[in-house]
Motif scaffolding. Structure first.
Motif, PDB file in Angstrom:
ATOM      1  N   ALA A   2      17.536  36.962  25.567  1.00 43.23           N
ATOM      2  CA  ALA A   2      17.527  36.180  26.805  1.00 43.23           C
ATOM      3  C   ALA A   2      16.106  35.772  27.163  1.00 43.23           C
ATOM      4  CB  ALA A   2      18.133  37.001  27.940  1.00 43.23           C
ATOM      5  N   GLY A   3      15.983  34.605  27.783  1.00 40.22           N
ATOM      6  CA  GLY A   3      14.685  34.156  28.264  1.00 40.22           C
ATOM      7  C   GLY A   3      14.238  32.895  27.571  1.00 40.22           C
ATOM      8  N   GLY A   4      13.172  32.319  28.110  1.00 43.50           N
ATOM      9  CA  GLY A   4      12.627  31.086  27.561  1.00 43.50           C
ATOM     10  C   GLY A   4      11.448  31.369  26.657  1.00 43.50           C
ATOM     11  N   THR A   5      11.005  30.359  25.963  1.00 40.85           N
ATOM     12  CA  THR A   5       9.859  30.492  25.075  1.00 40.85           C
ATOM     13  C   THR A   5       8.579  30.125  25.817  1.00 40.85           C
ATOM     14  OG1 THR A   5       9.933  28.207  24.294  1.00 40.85           O
ATOM     15  CG2 THR A   5      11.301  29.827  23.106  1.00 40.85           C
ATOM     16  N   MET A   6       7.465  30.597  25.283  1.00 44.48           N
ATOM     17  CA  MET A   6       6.168  30.227  25.843  1.00 44.48           C
ATOM     18  C   MET A   6       5.958  28.729  25.742  1.00 44.48           C
ATOM     19  SD  MET A   6       3.736  33.182  24.304  1.00 44.48           S
ATOM     20  CE  MET A   6       4.024  34.893  24.656  1.00 44.48           C
ATOM     21  N   LEU A   7       6.355  28.150  24.635  1.00 47.50           N
ATOM     22  CA  LEU A   7       6.187  26.722  24.434  1.00 47.50           C
ATOM     23  C   LEU A   7       6.992  25.929  25.465  1.00 47.50           C
ATOM     24  CD1 LEU A   7       4.923  24.484  22.736  1.00 47.50           C
ATOM     25  CD2 LEU A   7       6.882  24.660  21.196  1.00 47.50           C
ATOM     26  N   ALA A   8       8.210  26.368  25.747  1.00 48.43           N
ATOM     27  CA  ALA A   8       9.029  25.670  26.746  1.00 48.43           C
ATOM     28  C   ALA A   8       8.392  25.764  28.129  1.00 48.43           C
ATOM     29  CB  ALA A   8      10.441  26.250  26.761  1.00 48.43           C
ATOM     30  N   ALA A   9       7.831  26.911  28.473  1.00 48.75           N
ATOM     31  CA  ALA A   9       7.164  27.069  29.770  1.00 48.75           C
ATOM     32  C   ALA A   9       5.983  26.114  29.878  1.00 48.75           C
ATOM     33  CB  ALA A   9       6.701  28.508  29.965  1.00 48.75           C
ATOM     34  N   LEU A  10       5.217  26.000  28.811  1.00 52.08           N
ATOM     35  CA  LEU A  10       4.072  25.087  28.819  1.00 52.08           C
ATOM     36  C   LEU A  10       4.533  23.633  28.916  1.00 52.08           C
ATOM     37  CD1 LEU A  10       1.778  26.798  26.201  1.00 52.08           C
ATOM     38  CD2 LEU A  10       1.384  26.640  28.667  1.00 52.08           C
ATOM     39  N   ALA A  11       5.618  23.303  28.229  1.00 52.55           N
ATOM     40  CA  ALA A  11       6.124  21.928  28.258  1.00 52.55           C
ATOM     41  C   ALA A  11       6.598  21.543  29.656  1.00 52.55           C
ATOM     42  CB  ALA A  11       7.253  21.766  27.244  1.00 52.55           C
ATOM     43  N   ARG A  12       7.139  22.512  30.400  1.00 45.89           N
ATOM     44  CA  ARG A  12       7.591  22.254  31.777  1.00 45.89           C
ATOM     45  C   ARG A  12       6.418  22.273  32.754  1.00 45.89           C
ATOM     46  NH1 ARG A  12      11.281  26.224  30.398  1.00 45.89           N
ATOM     47  NH2 ARG A  12      10.192  27.648  31.788  1.00 45.89           N
ATOM     48  N   ARG A  13       5.262  22.671  32.267  1.00 40.90           N
ATOM     49  CA  ARG A  13       4.041  22.755  33.063  1.00 40.90           C
ATOM     50  C   ARG A  13       4.062  23.880  34.102  1.00 40.90           C
ATOM     51  NH1 ARG A  13       1.389  19.137  30.432  1.00 40.90           N
ATOM     52  NH2 ARG A  13       1.717  16.931  30.614  1.00 40.90           N
ATOM     53  N   ASP A  14       4.983  24.834  33.962  1.00 40.60           N
ATOM     54  CA  ASP A  14       4.937  25.974  34.874  1.00 40.60           C
ATOM     55  C   ASP A  14       4.293  27.186  34.202  1.00 40.60           C
ATOM     56  OD1 ASP A  14       7.128  26.257  33.206  1.00 40.60           O
ATOM     57  OD2 ASP A  14       8.425  27.130  34.717  1.00 40.60           O
ATOM     58  N   GLY A  15       3.725  26.970  33.030  1.00 39.46           N
ATOM     59  CA  GLY A  15       2.988  28.017  32.334  1.00 39.46           C
ATOM     60  C   GLY A  15       1.510  27.667  32.318  1.00 39.46           C
ATOM     61  N   ASP A  16       0.677  28.659  32.445  1.00 39.00           N
ATOM     62  CA  ASP A  16      -0.769  28.482  32.399  1.00 39.00           C
ATOM     63  C   ASP A  16      -1.195  28.565  30.937  1.00 39.00           C
ATOM     64  OD1 ASP A  16      -3.502  29.644  32.107  1.00 39.00           O
ATOM     65  OD2 ASP A  16      -3.513  29.479  34.304  1.00 39.00           O
ATOM     66  N   VAL A  17      -1.876  27.534  30.429  1.00 39.54           N
ATOM     67  CA  VAL A  17      -2.239  27.465  29.016  1.00 39.54           C
ATOM     68  C   VAL A  17      -3.085  28.671  28.608  1.00 39.54           C
ATOM     69  CG1 VAL A  17      -3.499  26.151  27.267  1.00 39.54           C
ATOM     70  CG2 VAL A  17      -2.075  24.952  28.921  1.00 39.54           C
ATOM     71  N   GLU A  18      -4.080  29.017  29.403  1.00 40.96           N
ATOM     72  CA  GLU A  18      -4.933  30.166  29.054  1.00 40.96           C
ATOM     73  C   GLU A  18      -4.136  31.463  29.048  1.00 40.96           C
ATOM     74  OE1 GLU A  18      -8.823  30.733  30.749  1.00 40.96           O
ATOM     75  OE2 GLU A  18      -8.987  28.572  31.105  1.00 40.96           O
ATOM     76  N   LEU A  19      -3.303  31.647  30.054  1.00 33.89           N
ATOM     77  CA  LEU A  19      -2.494  32.865  30.140  1.00 33.89           C
ATOM     78  C   LEU A  19      -1.521  32.961  28.968  1.00 33.89           C
ATOM     79  CD1 LEU A  19      -1.548  35.403  31.667  1.00 33.89           C
ATOM     80  CD2 LEU A  19       0.011  33.919  32.941  1.00 33.89           C
ATOM     81  N   GLU A  20      -0.813  31.866  28.684  1.00 36.89           N
ATOM     82  CA  GLU A  20       0.161  31.874  27.588  1.00 36.89           C
ATOM     83  C   GLU A  20      -0.534  32.045  26.238  1.00 36.89           C
ATOM     84  OE1 GLU A  20       3.306  32.262  28.020  1.00 36.89           O
ATOM     85  OE2 GLU A  20       3.345  31.821  30.147  1.00 36.89           O
ATOM     86  N   SER A  21      -1.706  31.440  26.081  1.00 32.83           N
ATOM     87  CA  SER A  21      -2.470  31.600  24.832  1.00 32.83           C
ATOM     88  C   SER A  21      -2.894  33.053  24.646  1.00 32.83           C
ATOM     89  CB  SER A  21      -3.708  30.699  24.840  1.00 32.83           C
ATOM     90  OG  SER A  21      -3.321  29.353  24.896  1.00 32.83           O
ATOM     91  N   ALA A  22      -3.343  33.685  25.728  1.00 33.93           N
ATOM     92  CA  ALA A  22      -3.747  35.093  25.659  1.00 33.93           C
ATOM     93  C   ALA A  22      -2.549  35.979  25.339  1.00 33.93           C
ATOM     94  CB  ALA A  22      -4.399  35.522  26.972  1.00 33.93           C
ATOM     95  N   ARG A  23      -1.398  35.681  25.937  1.00 30.43           N
ATOM     96  CA  ARG A  23      -0.178  36.452  25.641  1.00 30.43           C
ATOM     97  C   ARG A  23       0.214  36.298  24.178  1.00 30.43           C
ATOM     98  NH1 ARG A  23       4.579  34.827  28.961  1.00 30.43           N
ATOM     99  NH2 ARG A  23       5.548  36.417  27.710  1.00 30.43           N
ATOM    100  N   MET A  24       0.133  35.067  23.668  1.00 31.58           N
ATOM    101  CA  MET A  24       0.492  34.827  22.270  1.00 31.58           C
ATOM    102  C   MET A  24      -0.449  35.588  21.341  1.00 31.58           C
ATOM    103  SD  MET A  24       2.553  33.398  20.140  1.00 31.58           S
ATOM    104  CE  MET A  24       3.401  32.027  20.877  1.00 31.58           C
ATOM    105  N   ALA A  25      -1.740  35.552  21.644  1.00 32.89           N
ATOM    106  CA  ALA A  25      -2.715  36.276  20.824  1.00 32.89           C
ATOM    107  C   ALA A  25      -2.445  37.780  20.871  1.00 32.89           C
ATOM    108  CB  ALA A  25      -4.131  35.980  21.297  1.00 32.89           C
ATOM    109  N   GLN A  26      -2.125  38.304  22.045  1.00 34.02           N
ATOM    110  CA  GLN A  26      -1.824  39.735  22.180  1.00 34.02           C
ATOM    111  C   GLN A  26      -0.587  40.106  21.364  1.00 34.02           C
ATOM    112  OE1 GLN A  26      -1.074  41.061  26.176  1.00 34.02           O
ATOM    113  NE2 GLN A  26      -0.574  43.132  25.536  1.00 34.02           N
ATOM    114  N   LEU A  27       0.451  39.292  21.448  1.00 34.62           N
ATOM    115  CA  LEU A  27       1.672  39.559  20.682  1.00 34.62           C
ATOM    116  C   LEU A  27       1.413  39.518  19.179  1.00 34.62           C
ATOM    117  CD1 LEU A  27       4.270  37.536  22.775  1.00 34.62           C
ATOM    118  CD2 LEU A  27       4.155  40.024  22.535  1.00 34.62           C
ATOM    119  N   HIS A  28       0.643  38.532  18.724  1.00 37.16           N
ATOM    120  CA  HIS A  28       0.331  38.464  17.301  1.00 37.16           C
ATOM    121  C   HIS A  28      -0.500  39.666  16.868  1.00 37.16           C
ATOM    122  CE1 HIS A  28       1.639  34.195  17.165  1.00 37.16           C
ATOM    123  NE2 HIS A  28       2.028  34.600  15.990  1.00 37.16           N
TER     124      HIS A  28
END
Length: 144
Positions: A73-99
């Motif tokens: 369940a839930g949306g993707t980071m990319l979808a959040a960024l595409a809707r513009r309700d995601g912060d690029v720096e925050l989502e990038s940091a989350r992606m780096a942490q997950l990787h």
């Protein structure tokens, strides 16, 4: 059969597949060996503790190979960024942490990622020998 298409990428489309599953249906012409490798790697990664959907089964629909995954369940980071309700720096940091988390988990039986990448670079038909050499040198430095 499968339901509504809920996503698409370069090599596959994602469909609803029952209530708690999704189907990653590869585009025609995708080599079966590549699908099998992703299936095995996905299962091994999940068993090793990587937070990823479990690969449940391999299927075939007409001339296309597929993998059935558990639905998360839930949306993707990319979808959040595409809707513009995601912060690029925050989502990038989350992606780096997950990787980073993923690459710290040892998964027995999987090929070494750096060796695989070096091999793919060495055999890339569209890269010149000069570029391959430069990329190989970069990979060797980062492996230290």
């Amino acid at each position: 059969m499968y339901g509504t298409r809920i996503g698409a990428g370069r090599t596959a489309e994602i469909y609803e597949y029952g209530e708690q599953r999704v189907l990653k249906l590869y585009l025609p012409g995708m080599p079966e060996a590549q699908v099998e490798a992703e299936y095995r790697i996905s299962q091994a990664a999940c068993r090793a503790g990587v937070r990823t959907p479990m690969a449940l089964a391999r299927v075939r629909h007409d001339d296309r190979h597929g993998i059935v995954f558990e639905k998360i369940a839930g949306g993707t980071m990319l979808a959040a960024l595409a809707r513009r309700d995601g912060d690029v720096e925050l989502e990038s940091a989350r992606m780096a942490q997950l990787h980073g988390e993923i690459h710290r988990i040892a998964v027995p039986g999987l090929p070494d990622q750096k060796s695989s990448l070096q091999d793919r670079i060495a055999h890339a038909p569209l890269l010149s020998d000069e570029v391959k050499k430069a990329l190989g040198a970069d990979a060797a430095r980062s492996a230290r």
